[in-house]
Structures are given as C-alpha cells and as structure tokens.
Design a protein around this motif. Structure first.
Motif, mmCIF file in Angstrom:
data_model
loop_
_atom_site.group_PDB
_atom_site.id
_atom_site.type_symbol
_atom_site.label_atom_id
_atom_site.label_comp_id
_atom_site.label_asym_id
_atom_site.label_seq_id
_atom_site.Cartn_x
_atom_site.Cartn_y
_atom_site.Cartn_z
ATOM 1 N N GLN A 154 5.437 26.213 84.584
ATOM 2 C CA GLN A 154 5.597 24.953 85.293
ATOM 3 C C GLN A 154 5.025 25.165 86.687
ATOM 4 O OE1 GLN A 154 8.457 24.753 87.841
ATOM 5 N NE2 GLN A 154 7.769 22.753 88.564
ATOM 6 N N LYS A 165 6.473 19.119 85.985
ATOM 7 C CA LYS A 165 7.929 19.064 85.960
ATOM 8 C C LYS A 165 8.476 20.000 84.887
ATOM 9 C CE LYS A 165 9.644 16.674 88.432
ATOM 10 N NZ LYS A 165 9.922 16.879 89.902
ATOM 11 N N GLU A 167 11.020 19.576 82.859
ATOM 12 C CA GLU A 167 11.344 18.875 81.613
ATOM 13 C C GLU A 167 10.100 18.682 80.745
ATOM 14 O OE1 GLU A 167 13.492 14.736 80.060
ATOM 15 O OE2 GLU A 167 13.329 15.168 82.207
ATOM 16 N N GLU A 168 8.999 18.277 81.373
ATOM 17 C CA GLU A 168 7.749 18.078 80.633
ATOM 18 C C GLU A 168 7.274 19.386 80.013
ATOM 19 O OE1 GLU A 168 3.027 17.019 81.509
ATOM 20 O OE2 GLU A 168 4.408 17.461 83.154
ATOM 21 N N THR A 169 7.335 20.448 80.782
ATOM 22 C CA THR A 169 6.863 21.754 80.315
ATOM 23 C C THR A 169 7.729 22.264 79.173
ATOM 24 O OG1 THR A 169 6.265 22.194 82.624
ATOM 25 C CG2 THR A 169 6.106 24.025 81.092
ATOM 26 N N GLU A 171 9.643 20.526 77.154
ATOM 27 C CA GLU A 171 9.490 19.663 75.980
ATOM 28 C C GLU A 171 8.240 20.043 75.189
ATOM 29 O OE1 GLU A 171 8.934 14.899 74.860
ATOM 30 O OE2 GLU A 171 9.284 15.522 76.935
ATOM 31 N N TYR A 172 7.154 20.347 75.898
ATOM 32 C CA TYR A 172 5.913 20.723 75.224
ATOM 33 C C TYR A 172 6.100 22.038 74.465
ATOM 34 C CZ TYR A 172 0.937 21.435 74.419
ATOM 35 O OH TYR A 172 -0.287 21.620 73.822
#
Length: 271
Positions: A154, A165, A167-169, A171-172
């Motif tokens: 991240q 972010k 959360e984005e990282t 989730e991926y």
C-alpha cells in the motif's frame, strides 16, 4: 517480531536504506546492531550471485528478508500493468527472475511496489486492471511453484495512484485467495494517507506479510510524528511473527540504523 534493515549498494541515490555500501561492509554493522536480516534493493536479479550473498550474510548470522523490485520501474520503466504488451511481458519476466533469486536466498519475500506503475502506464484504468490481473496470475503461479511469497505494498498517493488505501490493497489481495500473496504496510504510507495503523493491522492480520518502519519524510523513527506505539501494540496483539523492515534515510541522525532500531526495540520490549 524479526527485524531487518534495507540495504543499498551505494551506486544510486537512495533515501530508503539506513545502511549503504558494499554488502561485505554493511553485513557486520547490521549484525552488531541486532538485525537478523537485510532487505536487498536489486536492479537486475539475473546478474546477482545468490551464493555469494548467502555466504557474506551467513558469516554474520544474517539472512535476506525480502527483495525490493522498484528499480526495475524507476530505472528501466518496466511495469507489470503496462498497456504495452511487450513491456508487460518483460516486467513479468523480471519478476520471475526476482522470484528465482528469492528462492535461492532461502525463499525471501518479493515486493511489488513501484513496479506496478500508475494507471498512466496503460490507456485507462480498465486496461491497467486487465493487464495487472493477467500479470499477477502469471507471477503468483510462478511464485507458488517456488514457494516464494509476493507482497503488495500500500503506497501513498504521491508515489502511486493505485492501491493507495489499505482497504483497496487488501481487497485486491484477497481476490486471488493465494497463500503466496500478502499485504505490505509501511508506516510512512499509513501516515500520508491518514490511515489508522492499529485498525489497519488488526483488521488485516490474516494477510499481512511485511511491515516497514519509517518516520515522516523517510526519517529515522523517534515517536514525534507517527504513532509507533500504536503500531507496535497492534502487531503484538496479532502475534506478528514476520519481519519489521527498517526503511529510511542513513542520516540524520548519524547512526540512524542503530538509533531507529533501539527506539522500536524498546517499544517491543515494553509490557
């Protein structure tokens, strides 16, 4: 928690390596301070002599925690999400070479930071995502064969426009459902993006593969800017067993590799 320090060979400008110079000169210093490993900053992995690296570090009881791959992007422009298919394939091949090196170095982790590029490396975000997914399938398949863990960092918005972010990282990473794909957190990026270190760590304890230690502006950690006590508290609560990577400037202050180590080690040892 194990402790590792970033090493750079001194042939290029680097603000993220507390110890710089020839490996044989740096290794005894790292060991004397108390580090257990080094993170190596590598440009062309196929040109590295893995056995020589192991021998040099082994003399001082050190190993390689992980390999940073960013120079392949900053120096060669290789991007695993490039809209140029030839560039993407070369970037994937370079990642496989990093994985091969990591395998020989007792299965050190391999980082994906700058080499993921920006959305501008493709024609648009949709193409970027498509190219990145294609590359990650290849990279993770190869990593699984070698039993090597890939860590996705991240990174703050001034360095990237994807996976900014936590959360984005996270989730991926979870989409791939791979034990060889983990999350890399760095205190400086958490600070830059106003992320709460404690929450980020506790919420993602199942996928954290590496945590980097750096104060604001890549300075030596001292507790006057970033909330390191909260970060260490979270890591202790989740029983974190992986490496803390000390990643900041050589100076100021002088002996930053030692001073930062002592500060963080004191936090770890507090009840």
């Amino acid at each position: 928690m194990k402790k590792s320090v970033v090493h750079a060979d001194g042939t290029f400008d680097c603000l993220t390596a507390p110890l710089q110079g020839k490996l044989e000169d740096v290794a005894p210093i790292a060991a004397k301070i108390g580090y257990e490993a080094l993170q190596l900053t590598i440009h062309e992995p196929s040109k590295e002599n893995a056995e020589e690296i192991k021998n040099i570090l082994g003399k001082h009881g050190l190993s390689v925690s992980s390999i940073a791959t960013g120079l392949s992007y900053t120096k060669d422009g290789l991007c695993i999400a490039s809209g140029n298919e030839d560039n993407r394939k070369k970037a994937v091949q370079r990642m496989k070479e990093y994985i091969d090196l990591a395998y020989t170095l007792d299965k050190a982790k391999v980082g994906i930071g700058a080499i993921r590029g920006r959305t501008s490396d493709a024609s648009n975000r949709e193409e970027y995502d498509k190219q990145l997914y294609k590359s990650m399938q290849e990279i993770l398949s190869y990593a699984a064969e070698r039993d090597v863990v890939i860590i996705l960092e991240q990174m703050s918005h001034n360095l990237s426009d994807v996976f900014v972010k936590v959360e984005e990282t996270a989730e991926y990473i979870r989409k791939f459902e791979s034990p060889y794909f983990k999350l890399q957190l760095d205190s400086i990026h958490l600070y830059s993006e106003n992320e709460d270190a404690y929450t980020s760590i506790v919420k993602n304890k199942d996928i954290i593969g590496q945590v980097d230690i750096s104060d604001v502006d890549r300075m030596c950690p001292d507790g006057n800017h970033f909330d390191f006590p909260s970060l260490i508290k979270a890591l202790k609560e989740i029983n974190y067993k992986e490496y803390l990577i000390f990643e900041y400037r050589m100076a100021p202050p002088q002996n930053a590799a030692l001073i930062g180590f002592d500060y963080i080690n004191k936090l770890i040892n507090e009840n």
